[in-house]
Motif scaffolding. Structure first.
Motif, PDB file in Angstrom:
ATOM      1  N   TYR A   1      -0.203   3.749  -2.772  1.00  0.00           N
ATOM      2  CA  TYR A   1      -0.777   5.038  -2.367  1.00  0.00           C
ATOM      3  C   TYR A   1       0.345   5.914  -1.815  1.00  0.00           C
ATOM      4  CZ  TYR A   1      -5.020   2.178  -2.458  1.00  0.00           C
ATOM      5  OH  TYR A   1      -6.027   1.327  -2.829  1.00  0.00           O
TER       6      TYR A   1
ATOM      7  N   TYR B   1       0.828  -1.205   0.000  1.00  0.00           N
ATOM      8  CA  TYR B   1       0.000   0.000   0.000  1.00  0.00           C
ATOM      9  C   TYR B   1       0.870   1.266   0.000  1.00  0.00           C
ATOM     10  CZ  TYR B   1      -3.565  -3.368   1.376  1.00  0.00           C
ATOM     11  OH  TYR B   1      -4.405  -4.448   1.430  1.00  0.00           O
TER      12      TYR B   1
ATOM     13  N   VAL C   1      -8.377   5.088   2.627  1.00  0.00           N
ATOM     14  CA  VAL C   1      -7.664   6.099   1.840  1.00  0.00           C
ATOM     15  C   VAL C   1      -8.641   7.133   1.288  1.00  0.00           C
ATOM     16  CG1 VAL C   1      -6.313   6.468  -0.258  1.00  0.00           C
ATOM     17  CG2 VAL C   1      -5.715   4.608   1.303  1.00  0.00           C
TER      18      VAL C   1
ATOM     19  N   GLU D   1      -8.550   0.653   0.908  1.00  0.00           N
ATOM     20  CA  GLU D   1      -9.059   1.538  -0.146  1.00  0.00           C
ATOM     21  C   GLU D   1     -10.131   2.462   0.412  1.00  0.00           C
ATOM     22  OE1 GLU D   1     -11.345   1.204  -4.471  1.00  0.00           O
ATOM     23  OE2 GLU D   1     -10.873  -0.586  -3.309  1.00  0.00           O
TER      24      GLU D   1
END
Length: 511
Positions: free
Chosen positions: A381, A377, A416, A413
């Motif tokens: 991201y 991640y 985020v 997800e």
């Protein structure tokens, strides 16, 4: 449908009619009472019969071995009369006959004295037409008139004590008699007859039946009133619930208004509250379905526009060679990829449900799965900050490591998308009470109140249509719930203690 539900099933048989039928069970009470009264009457008559036989035996015993008292009907009758008067009762008659069926002496009367006769109670005129009371106004036959038809007298003169029952000449009373032989040595020289009417026992029976009738009427009236009030209240509540059900949804299938659940603690209250909850969930789902067209339109409009504009530019750039067309081809491919992602999201949940039916569970360590996903991640991201807190020990669970990674993907997800800029996303893994606890926390908006209990249902989304360019159809958290349940655990969401973010926790039972 309304005509079918109210007319197709024949005539209506309401609650009040049904409860009235149930109330007929109360008829067992007077029936049992009547049987009991009849038993009491039978016992009283048997006792009266034995009493009369005892009186006849006592008089006969006083006359045993004294044939001179029965020799003639003159001269010695006074002594026999004295014996009879000493043993008679106020409502009985005693008489003595010789072998020739001649009455030697008699005493007493079948009619009860006026002071002995019970006075009629206050309720007797109300029920007297239904329950007949014995009367002392009857035709009293003389002993000489019944000698020829008295089977007890004939049996006594043959040496056998006997009893019999007969009706008076006018049929208004029943007379019970008992006869006992008078012995002189081995020879029967006469018989003593004691007789009474059954009015005393019948008076007890009539009074008991009158009281039973009054109690039955009072019980039926009270029970009927209570049942009618109860059935009426029940019918009103059910009709109100029916009216709310019929008015909640219009002819086009739209939910016009939500029913207000009853606060009653009984089954109808539970049904009303469940109905209200179902309507609320249907309203939310219906609202989502109504917005689905706009959501899909928004999600599809952008990639379609990209593909369309790319194709138009390709036409214009066709003369510039491959280098001029290259950017437009890439844009068209990106639009196609986005369309493909939308289609994949639409079928993801159904494919996962099918795969879970055949998936095999295996034992694996959840710690390296979480650690590896978080490292990925940080690359996927780059603008988000991830903090990982986890135990160093092995965290072994049963399920699928790939599915656990997919679950974590969905939750991260989601975190985020809703995380406040510059705030870290905390991922933690620990063990407690025989469970592995995986938590994802982010600072940002709190949970919407209307969706708190339904975040993990299918086709539920709290995002605005323009909040993100990534297609979201409300199945991400639903997929996470399916995976958690596949592992034998559960998932939940709550606001952070300060109310400035959300914590989603997943619990897996340890292997």
């Amino acid at each position: 449908m309304e005509g079918l539900s109210r007319e197709h099933f024949g005539p209506r048989f309401g609650l009040r009619a049904k409860l009235a039928l149930v109330a007929l069970v109360l008829l067992a009470l007077p029936l049992a009472g009547t049987l009991y009264v009849n038993e009491v009457e039978r016992f009283l008559l048997q006792n009266q019969e034995q009493t009369l036989l005892g009186i006849a035996r006592a008089v006969a015993t006083a006359l045993h071995e004294r044939p001179q008292l029965l020799a003639s009907a003159s001269g010695r009758d006074e002594e026999v009369d004295a014996i009879l008067l000493g043993l008679q009762r106020s409502s009985s008659r005693l008489w003595v006959v010789d072998r020739n069926y001649q009455v030697i002496a008699s005493a007493g009367s079948l009619r009860r004295a006026s002071e002995v006769a019970a006075e009629a109670p206050w309720w007797q005129p109300l029920v007297g037409w239904l329950i007949e009371r014995p009367t002392e106004e009857f035709s009293d036959a003389r002993p000489e008139d019944i000698l020829a038809t008295g089977p007890d007298v004939a049996a006594a003169l043959q040496g056998t004590p006997a009893t019999s029952t007969r009706r008076t000449r006018d049929g208004r009373a029943v007379v019970m008699s008992a006869a006992h032989p008078i012995w002189n040595g081995d020879e029967v020289v006469g018989a003593v007859v004691a007789e009474e009417t059954t009015n005393s026992a019948m008076s007890v029976k009539s009074a008991a039946l009158e009281r039973l009738l009054l109690l039955t009427v009072a019980a039926f009236a009270t029970a009927g009133a209570v049942l009618i009030v109860f059935a009426t209240r029940l019918s009103v509540r059910i009709r109100r619930l029916r009216d709310e059900a019929e008015s909640a949804i219009d002819a086009h299938g739209r939910i016009r208004r939500l029913a207000s659940g009853s606060e009653a603690g009984d089954e109808i209250g539970d049904l009303s509250r469940s109905f209200s909850a179902v309507l609320e969930r249907l309203a939310q789902h219906h609202a989502y379905l109504e917005s689905m067209a706009g959501r899909l339109s928004h999600e599809l409009r952008t990639p379609i526009a990209v593909v369309r504009s790319s194709l138009e530019n390709l036409k214009l750039a066709s003369g510039e060679g491959p280098r001029g067309a290259s950017p437009y081809i890439e844009r068209a491919e990106e639009g196609l990829r986005r369309l493909n992602r939308i289609l994949e999201r639409m079928t993801e949940a159904s494919r996962l449900e099918q795969s879970l039916r055949t998936a095999e569970r295996e034992r694996y360590d959840l710690a390296p799965v979480v650690r590896g996903c978080v490292e990925g991640y940080r690359v996927a991201y780059p603008r988000a900050l991830f903090l990982l807190e986890m135990t160093e020990a092995r965290v072994e669970v049963e399920g699928s490591a790939d599915l656990a990674a997919q679950l974590l993907d969905k939750l991260v997800e989601n975190a985020v998308d809703f995380s406040r800029a510059g705030e870290p996303i905390r991922v933690s893994l620990e063990t407690a009470h025989g469970e592995a606890v995986l938590s994802i926390a982010n600072k940002g908006p709190a949970l919407p109140g209307a969706m708190r209990g339904r975040l993990f249902d299918s086709m539920i989304s709290v995002r605005e249509a323009s909040a993100t360019t990534t297609p979201h159809l409300g199945i991400g958290l639903y997929v996470a719930r399916l995976i958690a349940e596949f592992h034998g655990g559960g998932i939940g969401a709550a606001d952070l203690p300060g109310g400035d973010g959300v914590l989603i926790g997943v619990r897996f039972p340890l292997a």
